[in-house]
Design a protein around this motif. Structure first.
Motif, PDB file in Angstrom:
ATOM      1  N   PRO A 184      -2.164  18.036   3.193  1.00  0.00           N
ATOM      2  CA  PRO A 184      -3.177  17.227   2.532  1.00  0.00           C
ATOM      3  C   PRO A 184      -4.161  16.633   3.538  1.00  0.00           C
ATOM      4  O   PRO A 184      -3.852  16.489   4.727  1.00  0.00           O
ATOM      5  N   VAL A 185      -5.342  16.320   3.051  1.00  0.00           N
ATOM      6  CA  VAL A 185      -6.363  15.665   3.870  1.00  0.00           C
ATOM      7  C   VAL A 185      -6.712  14.331   3.224  1.00  0.00           C
ATOM      8  O   VAL A 185      -6.763  14.220   1.996  1.00  0.00           O
ATOM      9  N   PRO A 186      -6.956  13.309   4.044  1.00  0.00           N
ATOM     10  CA  PRO A 186      -7.171  11.971   3.487  1.00  0.00           C
ATOM     11  C   PRO A 186      -8.299  11.887   2.456  1.00  0.00           C
ATOM     12  O   PRO A 186      -8.192  11.148   1.480  1.00  0.00           O
ATOM     13  N   ARG A 187      -9.370  12.636   2.645  1.00  0.00           N
ATOM     14  CA  ARG A 187     -10.506  12.508   1.731  1.00  0.00           C
ATOM     15  C   ARG A 187     -10.183  13.025   0.336  1.00  0.00           C
ATOM     16  O   ARG A 187     -10.913  12.748  -0.615  1.00  0.00           O
ATOM     17  N   GLU A 188      -9.101  13.790   0.204  1.00  0.00           N
ATOM     18  CA  GLU A 188      -8.715  14.329  -1.103  1.00  0.00           C
ATOM     19  C   GLU A 188      -7.536  13.560  -1.698  1.00  0.00           C
ATOM     20  O   GLU A 188      -6.993  13.957  -2.727  1.00  0.00           O
ATOM     21  N   ALA A 189      -7.152  12.473  -1.060  1.00  0.00           N
ATOM     22  CA  ALA A 189      -6.105  11.616  -1.613  1.00  0.00           C
ATOM     23  C   ALA A 189      -6.740  10.576  -2.523  1.00  0.00           C
ATOM     24  O   ALA A 189      -7.887  10.166  -2.318  1.00  0.00           O
ATOM     25  N   GLU A 190      -5.997  10.167  -3.531  1.00  0.00           N
ATOM     26  CA  GLU A 190      -6.570   9.262  -4.530  1.00  0.00           C
ATOM     27  C   GLU A 190      -5.913   7.886  -4.496  1.00  0.00           C
ATOM     28  O   GLU A 190      -6.579   6.879  -4.312  1.00  0.00           O
ATOM     29  N   HIS A 191      -4.624   7.840  -4.697  1.00  0.00           N
ATOM     30  CA  HIS A 191      -3.916   6.561  -4.776  1.00  0.00           C
ATOM     31  C   HIS A 191      -2.961   6.465  -3.599  1.00  0.00           C
ATOM     32  O   HIS A 191      -2.108   7.331  -3.420  1.00  0.00           O
ATOM     33  N   TRP A 192      -3.110   5.398  -2.840  1.00  0.00           N
ATOM     34  CA  TRP A 192      -2.358   5.210  -1.611  1.00  0.00           C
ATOM     35  C   TRP A 192      -1.319   4.094  -1.732  1.00  0.00           C
ATOM     36  O   TRP A 192      -1.560   3.104  -2.428  1.00  0.00           O
ATOM     37  N   GLY A 193      -0.238   4.270  -0.980  1.00  0.00           N
ATOM     38  CA  GLY A 193       0.680   3.166  -0.777  1.00  0.00           C
ATOM     39  C   GLY A 193       0.173   2.293   0.363  1.00  0.00           C
ATOM     40  O   GLY A 193      -0.857   2.580   0.991  1.00  0.00           O
ATOM     41  N   GLN A 194       0.928   1.246   0.663  1.00  0.00           N
ATOM     42  CA  GLN A 194       0.510   0.287   1.685  1.00  0.00           C
ATOM     43  C   GLN A 194       0.940   0.706   3.085  1.00  0.00           C
ATOM     44  O   GLN A 194       0.469   0.149   4.076  1.00  0.00           O
ATOM     45  N   GLY A 195       1.839   1.674   3.173  1.00  0.00           N
ATOM     46  CA  GLY A 195       2.306   2.170   4.460  1.00  0.00           C
ATOM     47  C   GLY A 195       3.576   1.515   4.932  1.00  0.00           C
ATOM     48  O   GLY A 195       3.912   0.389   4.544  1.00  0.00           O
ATOM     49  N   THR A 196       4.296   2.258   5.787  1.00  0.00           N
ATOM     50  CA  THR A 196       5.499   1.738   6.419  1.00  0.00           C
ATOM     51  C   THR A 196       5.477   2.152   7.890  1.00  0.00           C
ATOM     52  O   THR A 196       5.154   3.299   8.211  1.00  0.00           O
ATOM     53  N   GLN A 197       5.809   1.222   8.764  1.00  0.00           N
ATOM     54  CA  GLN A 197       5.713   1.466  10.202  1.00  0.00           C
ATOM     55  C   GLN A 197       6.939   2.224  10.693  1.00  0.00           C
ATOM     56  O   GLN A 197       8.085   1.832  10.401  1.00  0.00           O
ATOM     57  N   VAL A 198       6.697   3.273  11.456  1.00  0.00           N
ATOM     58  CA  VAL A 198       7.754   4.009  12.143  1.00  0.00           C
ATOM     59  C   VAL A 198       7.471   3.936  13.635  1.00  0.00           C
ATOM     60  O   VAL A 198       6.386   4.303  14.082  1.00  0.00           O
ATOM     61  N   THR A 199       8.440   3.441  14.378  1.00  0.00           N
ATOM     62  CA  THR A 199       8.305   3.339  15.829  1.00  0.00           C
ATOM     63  C   THR A 199       9.471   4.085  16.473  1.00  0.00           C
ATOM     64  O   THR A 199      10.631   3.788  16.192  1.00  0.00           O
ATOM     65  N   VAL A 200       9.124   5.041  17.335  1.00  0.00           N
ATOM     66  CA  VAL A 200      10.137   5.828  18.034  1.00  0.00           C
ATOM     67  C   VAL A 200      10.059   5.462  19.512  1.00  0.00           C
ATOM     68  O   VAL A 200       9.091   5.778  20.193  1.00  0.00           O
ATOM     69  N   SER A 201      11.081   4.782  19.964  1.00  0.00           N
ATOM     70  CA  SER A 201      11.055   4.273  21.334  1.00  0.00           C
ATOM     71  C   SER A 201      12.475   4.000  21.801  1.00  0.00           C
ATOM     72  O   SER A 201      13.339   3.609  21.006  1.00  0.00           O
ATOM     73  N   SER A 202      12.689   4.190  23.088  1.00  0.00           N
ATOM     74  CA  SER A 202      13.982   3.855  23.676  1.00  0.00           C
ATOM     75  C   SER A 202      13.959   2.435  24.237  1.00  0.00           C
ATOM     76  O   SER A 202      14.971   1.961  24.751  1.00  0.00           O
TER      77      SER A 202
END
Length: 126
Positions: free
Chosen positions: A108-126
């Motif tokens: 998918p491409v952002p310009r063709e998305a319609e309804h969005w969620g608020q997002g969730t943070q993913v952090t990958v770190s040691s």
């Protein structure tokens, strides 16, 4: 009111796993193609995976192919993103969204998305 809510993000060590959920309320999710997107600090939002209405067709960006798996449970109005073998470069805010773009046409491409969620943070770190 149509709403998508992501959850499941967090801090994980390289090589670890997380499962993100995207729960819909106010509408029936199985009417929609769903995409997962992510936005890393200082970068544009990018599409990484999509799933068709029935769940029979999926697509993945090369950067996550073989490590991430998208699935859906229409009975629970939920789409999932299972993320394995996580890398530091997977660090981003992850979003789900409805999209008008068929999964046959790639990620998918952002310009063709319609309804969005608020997002969730993913952090990958040691």
């Amino acid at each position: 009111q149509l709403q998508l809510v992501e959850s499941g993000g967090g801090l994980v060590q390289p090589g670890g796993s997380l499962r993100l959920s995207c729960v819909a309320s106010g509408f029936t999710l199985d009417y929609y193609i769903i995409g997962w997107f992510r936005q890393a600090p200082g970068k544009d939002r990018e599409g990484i995976s999509c799933i068709s209405r029935s769940g029979g067709l999926t697509n993945y960006a090369d950067s996550v192919k073989g490590r991430f798996t998208i699935s859906r449970d229409n009975g629970k109005n939920t789409v999932y993103l299972q993320m394995n073998s996580l890398k530091p470069e997977d660090t981003a805010i992850y979003y789900c969204a409805t999209t008008i773009r068929s999964c046959r046409n790639g990620v998918p491409v952002p310009r063709e998305a319609e309804h969005w969620g608020q997002g969730t943070q993913v952090t990958v770190s040691s």
